[in-house]
Design a protein around this motif. Structure first.
Motif, short mmCIF file in Angstrom:
data_model
loop_
_atom_site.label_atom_id
_atom_site.label_comp_id
_atom_site.label_asym_id
_atom_site.label_seq_id
_atom_site.Cartn_x
_atom_site.Cartn_y
_atom_site.Cartn_z
N SER A 77 -53.06 -7.21 -31.34
CA SER A 77 -52.45 -6.34 -32.35
C SER A 77 -53.37 -5.16 -32.68
CB SER A 77 -52.13 -7.13 -33.62
OG SER A 77 -53.30 -7.67 -34.21
N LEU A 78 -54.69 -5.39 -32.60
CA LEU A 78 -55.62 -4.31 -32.93
C LEU A 78 -55.57 -3.20 -31.89
CD1 LEU A 78 -57.79 -3.34 -34.92
CD2 LEU A 78 -59.51 -4.39 -33.44
N PHE A 79 -55.65 -3.56 -30.59
CA PHE A 79 -55.66 -2.47 -29.60
C PHE A 79 -54.30 -1.81 -29.45
CE2 PHE A 79 -55.19 -5.97 -26.29
CZ PHE A 79 -54.00 -5.54 -25.71
N VAL A 80 -53.21 -2.56 -29.69
CA VAL A 80 -51.88 -1.93 -29.63
C VAL A 80 -51.72 -0.95 -30.79
CG1 VAL A 80 -49.39 -2.36 -29.85
CG2 VAL A 80 -50.79 -3.83 -28.39
N ALA A 81 -52.09 -1.37 -32.01
CA ALA A 81 -51.96 -0.49 -33.17
C ALA A 81 -52.90 0.71 -33.06
CB ALA A 81 -52.26 -1.28 -34.45
N ARG A 82 -54.14 0.46 -32.62
CA ARG A 82 -55.10 1.57 -32.49
C ARG A 82 -54.61 2.59 -31.46
NH1 ARG A 82 -61.21 1.18 -29.92
NH2 ARG A 82 -61.54 3.43 -29.82
N GLY A 83 -54.12 2.12 -30.34
CA GLY A 83 -53.64 3.04 -29.31
C GLY A 83 -52.46 3.88 -29.79
N PRO A 108 -56.09 0.55 -21.44
CA PRO A 108 -56.18 -0.88 -21.10
C PRO A 108 -57.60 -1.29 -20.72
CG PRO A 108 -54.28 0.12 -20.04
CD PRO A 108 -55.07 1.25 -20.62
N GLY A 109 -58.42 -0.34 -20.27
CA GLY A 109 -59.80 -0.67 -19.91
C GLY A 109 -60.70 -0.79 -21.12
N THR A 110 -61.20 0.34 -21.61
CA THR A 110 -62.22 0.28 -22.67
C THR A 110 -61.67 -0.22 -24.01
OG1 THR A 110 -61.89 2.60 -23.29
CG2 THR A 110 -63.51 2.15 -21.57
N ASN A 111 -60.52 0.29 -24.43
CA ASN A 111 -60.00 -0.10 -25.75
C ASN A 111 -59.60 -1.57 -25.81
OD1 ASN A 111 -60.28 2.24 -27.24
ND2 ASN A 111 -58.34 3.09 -26.58
N ALA A 112 -58.82 -2.01 -24.82
CA ALA A 112 -58.35 -3.39 -24.84
C ALA A 112 -59.49 -4.37 -24.62
CB ALA A 112 -57.26 -3.58 -23.77
N LEU A 113 -60.36 -4.08 -23.64
CA LEU A 113 -61.46 -5.00 -23.35
C LEU A 113 -62.45 -5.09 -24.51
CD1 LEU A 113 -62.17 -4.18 -19.59
CD2 LEU A 113 -61.26 -6.32 -20.52
N SER A 114 -62.73 -3.95 -25.17
CA SER A 114 -63.66 -4.00 -26.31
C SER A 114 -63.07 -4.80 -27.46
CB SER A 114 -64.01 -2.58 -26.77
OG SER A 114 -62.88 -1.91 -27.28
N ALA A 115 -61.75 -4.68 -27.69
CA ALA A 115 -61.11 -5.45 -28.75
C ALA A 115 -61.11 -6.94 -28.43
CB ALA A 115 -59.67 -4.96 -28.96
N LEU A 116 -60.81 -7.29 -27.18
CA LEU A 116 -60.80 -8.69 -26.77
C LEU A 116 -62.21 -9.28 -26.81
CD1 LEU A 116 -58.32 -8.34 -23.76
CD2 LEU A 116 -57.87 -9.60 -25.87
N ALA A 122 -67.50 -6.23 -19.16
CA ALA A 122 -66.42 -5.60 -18.39
C ALA A 122 -65.99 -4.29 -19.04
CB ALA A 122 -65.23 -6.56 -18.30
N PHE A 123 -65.96 -4.26 -20.38
CA PHE A 123 -65.64 -3.02 -21.10
C PHE A 123 -66.66 -1.93 -20.78
CE2 PHE A 123 -67.72 -1.53 -25.16
CZ PHE A 123 -67.16 -0.27 -25.18
N ILE A 124 -67.93 -2.28 -20.77
CA ILE A 124 -68.98 -1.29 -20.49
C ILE A 124 -68.90 -0.82 -19.05
CG2 ILE A 124 -71.48 -0.93 -20.41
CD1 ILE A 124 -71.62 -2.99 -22.75
N LEU A 125 -68.60 -1.75 -18.12
CA LEU A 125 -68.42 -1.36 -16.72
C LEU A 125 -67.25 -0.39 -16.57
CD1 LEU A 125 -69.08 -1.67 -13.70
CD2 LEU A 125 -67.58 -3.68 -13.68
N THR A 126 -66.15 -0.68 -17.27
CA THR A 126 -64.99 0.22 -17.23
C THR A 126 -65.32 1.57 -17.83
OG1 THR A 126 -63.57 -1.72 -17.51
CG2 THR A 126 -62.54 0.42 -17.81
#
Length: 335
Positions: free
Chosen positions: A55-61, A100-108, A178-182
């Motif tokens: 919900s956080l990365f969907v709302a933030r995006g 889907p890379g940095t935003n979603a992975l950082s939230a997860l 993985a977020f940092i790699l992305t």
């Protein structure tokens, strides 16, 4: 005489803008460093909004979309360079890597690990970016930078295997890695696009694509109603950490300040200020606001990661100067 005067005036302007550029880089570092802390606060069981990672990365995006779209429109050059198939593919690639890379992975990742671990792992960004640039852009990778990558991997492994009071897990640390790699991969695409298009226009376009992708994920998962959470909660905590920090300051403000910094400072210095600043402010916030504590293993891992960060940012010409200083001493020793 006029040329000399113009040159002097330009140099004075550069000197005058340098403090502003340094300040811009450090302020952006605050936004980047506090990212994980803001997420942890919004995930807390007692938080009014009740966000989880999805919900956080969907709302933030979705809420960041108008800001990026406006940035793209405002910074669009009057004579836009032709959009080639390669450029279109790069814009799409950067958009997917950002959303889907940095935003979603950082939230997860922030949902499954401590804020302190997430912040310390940011040290991996400069050495990873240098390594990927060597592989994909054929940029020269010095022995020192290879050593920095090896030390960084050791530090990340040490950190991942350690335990902290903030609920760190191996899965969460791997998601942050993985977020940092992305993020490092994203910089390669941005670097290519910046050769043809204005930097802030590039940010606006790939940010728009990334936010649309995050909204599409929300629709596909049946979680698009997460967009309504900020509308239902006007409490200080939600407004401060979601609306202000994650949407306005981090998503848009951080990118704009980085652009200001890069106008007067070289890339290496901006990366150094941003990386060290993010770690400092992020750790300070995780300790002071969240009450997390670092274990001895965390501190050892942080030393590894800090060393890797420092080595990856050492200018190459410094090494040649040091070598020249020691060369006469070696010559005398041989005599």
């Amino acid at each position: 005489m006029m040329k000399i005067a113009d040159t002097a005036a330009g140099a004075g302007a550069d000197r005058g803008s340098r403090p502003l550029a340094v300040t811009a880089a450090l302020v952006s570092a605050v936004f980047f460093g506090v990212n994980a802390v803001a997420s942890k606060i919004l995930y807390a069981p007692q938080a009014a909004a009740g966000f989880d990672a999805v919900s956080l990365f969907v709302a933030r995006g979705t809420w960041s979309l108008p800001l990026f779209l406006l940035l793209a429109v405002v910074t669009k050059p009057r004579q836009l360079p032709p959009l080639t198939t390669k450029s279109a593919a790069l814009f799409l690639f950067c958009g997917i890597a950002y959303g889907p890379g940095t935003n979603a992975l950082s939230a997860l990742g922030a949902h499954r690990t401590s804020a302190a671990h997430a912040v310390l792992l940011l040290s991996l960004f400069p050495p990873l970016a240098a390594g990927l640039a060597a592989v994909f852009l054929r940029e020269r990778l010095s022995v020192l930078k290879m050593v920095a990558i090896a030390i960084g991997v050791m530090g990340a492994a040490t950190l991942t295997l350690s335990k902290s009071s903030g609920g760190a897990t191996m899965t969460g640390d791997l998601l942050i890695a993985a977020f940092i790699l992305t993020w490092a991969i994203l910089t390669l695409g941005i670097r290519q696009l910046d050769k043809t298009y204005p930097a802030l226009f590039v940010v606006g376009v790939f940010g728009t694509i990334g936010c649309i992708a995050l909204g599409a994920i929300g629709v596909a998962m049946g979680r698009f109603d997460s967009v309504l959470i900020p509308l239902r909660h006007f409490d200080l905590e939600t407004v401060l950490w979601f609306d202000l920090e994650l949407v306005l300051l981090l998503s848009l403000g951080g990118q704009l300040l980085q652009g200001v910094a890069l106008r007067s400072l070289n890339v290496a210095l901006v990366v150094a200020l941003t990386s060290y600043g993010s770690i400092f402010f992020g750790l300070a916030a995780s300790l002071a606001i969240l009450g997390e504590r670092l274990t001895v293993q965390d501190i050892v891992a942080g030393a590894f990661l800090g060393t890797a960060l420092g080595l990856s940012l050492v200018p190459e010409h410094w090494l040649s100067k040091i070598a020249r200083l020691f060369h006469p001493l070696q010559t005398r020793g041989n005599l």
